[in-house]
Write an enzyme that holds these catalytic residues in place. Structure first.
Site, mmCIF file in Angstrom:
data_model
loop_
_atom_site.group_PDB
_atom_site.id
_atom_site.type_symbol
_atom_site.label_atom_id
_atom_site.label_comp_id
_atom_site.label_asym_id
_atom_site.label_seq_id
_atom_site.Cartn_x
_atom_site.Cartn_y
_atom_site.Cartn_z
ATOM 1 N N GLU A 132 -1.155 -13.326 -19.850
ATOM 2 C CA GLU A 132 -0.409 -13.211 -18.592
ATOM 3 C C GLU A 132 0.445 -14.432 -18.296
ATOM 4 O OE1 GLU A 132 -2.922 -11.035 -15.369
ATOM 5 O OE2 GLU A 132 -4.315 -12.215 -16.598
ATOM 6 N N HIS A 169 0.816 -1.208 0.000
ATOM 7 C CA HIS A 169 0.000 0.000 0.000
ATOM 8 C C HIS A 169 0.851 1.260 0.000
ATOM 9 C CE1 HIS A 169 -4.208 -1.561 1.327
ATOM 10 N NE2 HIS A 169 -4.117 -1.400 0.035
ATOM 11 N N ASP A 172 2.503 -9.940 -14.696
ATOM 12 C CA ASP A 172 2.401 -11.382 -14.459
ATOM 13 C C ASP A 172 3.134 -12.183 -15.523
ATOM 14 O OD1 ASP A 172 1.139 -11.851 -12.035
ATOM 15 O OD2 ASP A 172 -0.845 -11.447 -12.859
ATOM 16 N N CYS A 200 -1.034 -3.603 -20.881
ATOM 17 C CA CYS A 200 -1.564 -2.897 -19.717
ATOM 18 C C CYS A 200 -0.704 -3.075 -18.476
ATOM 19 C CB CYS A 200 -3.004 -3.332 -19.433
ATOM 20 S SG CYS A 200 -3.180 -5.092 -19.091
#
Length: 955
Positions: free
Chosen positions: A818, A578, A842, A889
């Site tokens: 991915e 975070h 990924d 992306c």
């Protein structure tokens, strides 16, 4: 003490040039077991910085501070070159005194050598010597330091004659440990002799441990039958070692300063004894160099002193050293000045003030080295704890690779925020005392978080802090702490036990992401614990800085003054924590997972922090800093220009269309993405909606949420990824069995297909919400055509069930690439899907078998690895063969180095964080298609990601 044996001397050496001589010196040290092979590079690196020629045909090569790791033990090797070597600075060298030093011992060696080499004719004798014993004797002669300092002064003594003052001086020498009682007895039996100007001298050799000079002055000048007494010198003589002291006394008398000594303070007396006249101007400055005035900074000082129009002298302000010429390299090195010591410069005549300011400024600036401010209390504490094990700090001017967490470049001094120590008793004083304390601390913590939420800039910052509020309001935590207080614990111990237990349980549920969410829980816990212990964090500096910490909790990041914080560097953490997410949201460059060594860096050390490459460089050289500043200015200019042109279409310089869209983690941010120039949303992570509810959100809730983003996009396309949870991102209402490797378990589309009704509701909501607007739906973690067909069967049924007027008609169904299998099978997939979107994060970790959150390996998980690029190429080729489009992306899409490569590979769309949209568009305008294809070919021809980046940067 430098001592040499015959085995330490290599006579009659030969070398074709100075480089070969250095190699021979390195081999001599290695053969002696003083260093390993890596030290050779340190010798050459040090010589590249500046010449180690000392004078009198002698050079003193030694390694850089970074090469100390190759030193096994301190020592020297002397190589004699009778025929001489032309050194790279134009001097002729006959003798190399090659030094291997583990710490700062080389300063003592250099200081002793300068005393030896300063003697007339010694260099010629060394060059001509045919016996190693003679060389050893010349270099090993011990230098005895004569002492006169504040401890040997006795000023304003209430004596009645010269004899009493002489005894007072002798007593002071004994107290200083320079002499024994027999010396005092010898002085008592002798009569002081007049020197003139009211000065007298008493001396003795008995009982002398260290040659020294004391001075005793009366309260006021004494008038005695033998003459006026302004002061009595007491000399502890020893061989020839006290001769410099006598020479200084003669100089003092020659200056006529004797009559004024009785009224001077300690500093003024020492200045006169050091050779500074009463009319000289002086200036004092602290040595800040980490390794003191060794040869390189000393040479810089000498050059500055020689450039002044008048003579400048220098001495150690704290000690007895005589003032020496600041223009003499051997004299300056001979001072042996260490970090933290004060140098006193003096000069006389017109322009003295300007000249002194010039040399002091040069010393303060580091004399060609990067220096840190001197914190006296901290430095002394460091000395006191020197015996404790301490990690070596990162080497200066050397790139250190870690994990890129938030893009951007920062250049600023460091502020190291060390984890506070919480001291508290384990046992409490009863429930009536401890529970109210805990409740008050929790309430205060909640008030602090509420204030932070109100000040937060919105988006992820406010959301995560709100989540912290919920954590702090958890009744189970409160009850666990109360139960522990009932068992006799203090409020502090009970609270932290509850936090630690809950965090540990969360860490055990799964891998990386949950561990990082446990860090959020500990952050909340530390807030309350700090209130209970009344511990506050140290105040950061008022000037801009890079914050260094072990790890940062989200509330730590949210509190940051973004006007001053130029960058973040942490020892722990991953790119998905975070704190990293918030750093990106606030636009602060961040590098994480750099290791504990960064915590050993000193406050004030300048650093270059590159958040795009995940690289930091402490104490950069002037040249490296200049390059970084140029990059930073260019980046700031590009940002301004990019912002002005943010609404232009994404196109290369020659017009090739490449759509630039935004990645979103929340529909509320769609309007912001449009404002930043996004041409659509290339990735909407829909799991945020599922994580925000205690049960799966119903159809109406999902429709309302998706419609918020669609409305904000004003007709621009939305690419929504279906629910991507499981494994490392579990939902509390969708339990998944514990797996040994969650990243290879039930996640993405394979988890969604275990409850197809949830997937069907989401697809229905997306189709209904996007009436009249372009919608692209993509399925995550698809490994082959079979999984796609299962999901497409549900999708096709919904298209048939929903009237065309009640659903999206401009709709496509694609998959995320991915996992390597989907890229390898791209031709079979491309025949049936509408588009591909490559998730490089990924895809990289699965291709390279490196967890991108791994604290040690994640820096190697580079999407520019040629293996990853080949999979992207295969995907694009397969899609274009079927007339389908391909987007990227992942984080690679915003990497300035990677953008031309992706364009060259044929990628049609780049989806990046909203903040990066203007810069990516600007990057596209900098390139043309031919150049992009050439860069792609160059990248594919390399063997490693490092080679790819090196080749692209060199192009």
């Amino acid at each position: 003490m430098l001592t040499l044996g015959q085995d330490d001397i290599l006579l009659d050496c030969q070398a074709r040039d100075w480089r070969e001589a250095l190699d021979a010196a390195a081999q001599a040290l290695q053969t002696a077991g003083l260093v390993d092979a890596g030290y050779r590079q340190g010798l050459h690196a040090r010589e590249a910085q500046s010449s180690t020629f000392l004078g009198n045909a002698i050079a003193i090569p030694h390694g850089t501070p970074e090469s100390r790791q190759h030193v096994k033990r301190t020592g020297v090797r002397v190589l004699q070159f009778p025929r001489g070597i032309e050194w790279h600075d134009g001097n002729r060298v006959h003798v190399l005194v090659t030094i291997a030093a583990q710490n700062d011992e080389h300063l003592d060696i250099l200081r002793q050598l300068t005393h030896v080499l300063d003697r007339d004719g010694v260099a010629e004798r060394l060059a001509a010597a045919s016996d190693s014993g003679e060389v050893a004797a010349l270099l090993s002669k011990a230098v005895v330091e004569a002492r006169v300092d504040a401890a040997t002064l006795c000023l304003g003594f209430p004596g009645h004659d010269a004899a009493e003052l002489a005894l007072a001086g002798a007593a002071r020498l004994r107290q200083a440990g320079c002499v024994a009682s027999e010396f005092v007895a010898a002085i008592a039996a002798a009569s002081p002799q007049p020197l003139g100007q009211g000065l007298w001298l008493a001396s003795a050799e008995r009982g002398v441990g260290q040659p020294a000079l004391a001075l005793a002055t009366p309260e006021a000048p004494l008038a005695t039958p033998l003459g006026t007494v302004n002061g009595v010198f007491c000399l502890a003589a020893q061989g020839e070692a006290h001769r410099p002291l006598l020479e200084r006394l003669v100089a003092l008398l020659d200056s006529g300063a004797g009559e004024t000594l009785a009224g001077l303070c300690e500093a003024e007396v020492l200045a006169r004894l050091a050779g500074e006249s009463a009319t000289a101007q002086t200036a004092t400055v602290r040595v800040l160099n980490a390794h003191g005035l060794h040869a390189r900074p000393a040479k810089q000082l000498v050059q500055v002193a020689r450039a002044q129009p008048l003579a400048i002298k220098v001495r150690l302000a704290e000690g007895s050293a005589a003032a020496v010429s600041a223009a003499s390299l051997t004299k300056v090195i001979g001072l042996g000045a260490r970090r933290g010591q004060m140098l006193q410069f003096s000069a006389e005549g017109q322009g003295a003030e300007t000249a002194l300011a010039a040399v002091c400024d040069a010393v303060s600036a580091g004399l060609g080295e990067k220096v840190a401010p001197f914190d006296e209390s901290r430095e002394h504490a460091a000395v006191a704890s020197a015996a404790a094990p301490r990690l070596e700090p990162l080497p200066a001017d050397t790139p250190h690779q870690a994990v890129a967490a938030s893009p951007g470049l920062a250049i600023a001094p460091l502020f190291v925020m060390r984890t506070p120590r919480f001291d508290y008793p384990r046992q409490g004083q009863g429930t009536s005392h401890e529970i109210p304390r805990l409740e008050q601390a929790i309430a205060e913590g909640q008030a602090q978080l509420e204030a932070l939420v109100k000040r937060a800039p919105g988006g992820e910052v406010a959301e995560i802090l709100s989540m912290h509020e919920e954590m702090l309001d958890d009744p189970e935590l409160h009850q666990a702490a109360r139960d522990a207080i009932d068992d006799g614990l203090s409020a502090e111990a009970a609270w932290w036990d509850a936090i630690d237990t809950a965090a540990h349980a969360q860490e055990m549920l799964a891998d990386r992401l949950l561990a990082e969410r446990a860090a959020d829980l500990r952050d909340v816990g530390r807030r309350v614990l700090g209130i209970l212990c009344q511990v506050t964090l140290p105040e950061p500096p008022a000037h801009p800085y890079i914050l260094v910490a072990d790890d940062l909790g989200p509330s730590d990041v949210a509190r940051l003054d973004t006007a001053r914080v130029r960058g973040l560097l942490t020892a722990r953490g991953g790119a998905t924590a975070h704190s990293a997410i918030l750093a990106r949201a606030l636009g602060i460059p961040a590098v994480v997972g750099a290791g504990d060594r960064v915590l050993s860096l000193d406050n004030g050390v300048e650093m270059i922090l590159d958040g795009e490459r995940g690289r930091v460089i402490p104490a950069p050289s002037a040249e490296r800093r200049s390059r970084a500043e140029l990059r930073l200015k260019e980046h700031e200019a590009r940002e301004r220009e990019a912002w002005e042109a943010r609404f232009e279409e994404g196109r290369t310089r020659d017009g090739q269309r490449v759509e630039v869209a935004a990645n979103l983690g929340n529909t509320a941010h769609a309007a912001d993405a449009v404002e930043r120039g996004a041409e659509g949303v290339g990735l909407l992570r829909t799991e945020f909606l599922f994580m925000a509810h205690a049960s799966a959100p119903d159809l109406d809730t999902q429709i309302a949420e998706y419609r918020e983003a669609i409305t904000a996009l004003e007709g621009r396309p939305l690419v929504a990824r279906t629910l991507d949870v499981g494994g490392d991102k579990p939902l509390p209402y969708w339990p998944v069995p514990q797996e040994d490797n969650p990243f290879l378990g039930l996640r993405g589309i394979r988890l969604a297909l275990t409850q197809p009704e949830v997937l069907e509701t989401q697809l229905r909501a997306l189709l209904i919400a996007a009436v009249g607007t372009p919608l692209r739906i993509m399925l995550p973690m698809v490994k082959d055509i079979a999984e796609f067909r299962q999901a497409k069967a549900i999708y096709d049924r919904l298209l048939a069930e929903l009237p065309a007027t009640e659903r999206a008609t401009d709709v496509q169904l694609g998959v995320m690439i991915e996992v390597p299998s989907s890229a390898l099978l791209a031709p079979s997939l491309a025949a049936e899907v509408d588009f591909f979107s490559v998730g490089t994060n990924d895809l990289t970790q699965y291709t390279l078998a490196i967890d991108r959150g791994h604290p040690e390996l994640s820096a190697q998980a580079d999407g520019l690895h040629p293996a990853v690029l080949r999979l992207i190429q295969m995907t694009v080729d397969a899609a274009h063969a079927q007339g389908k489009w391909v987007g990227v992306c992942g984080e690679l899409a915003s990497d300035a180095t990677a953008v031309p490569v992706l364009v060259g590979l044929g990628v049609d769309e780049l989806s990046v964080s909203a903040r990066q949209v203007p810069l990516v568009k600007a990057r596209l305008r900098d390139i043309d298609l031919a150049e992009a294809r050439a860069q792609a070919e160059l990248a594919l021809a390399q063997a490693t990601s490092e080679a790819v980046r090196d080749a692209l940067e060199a192009r």
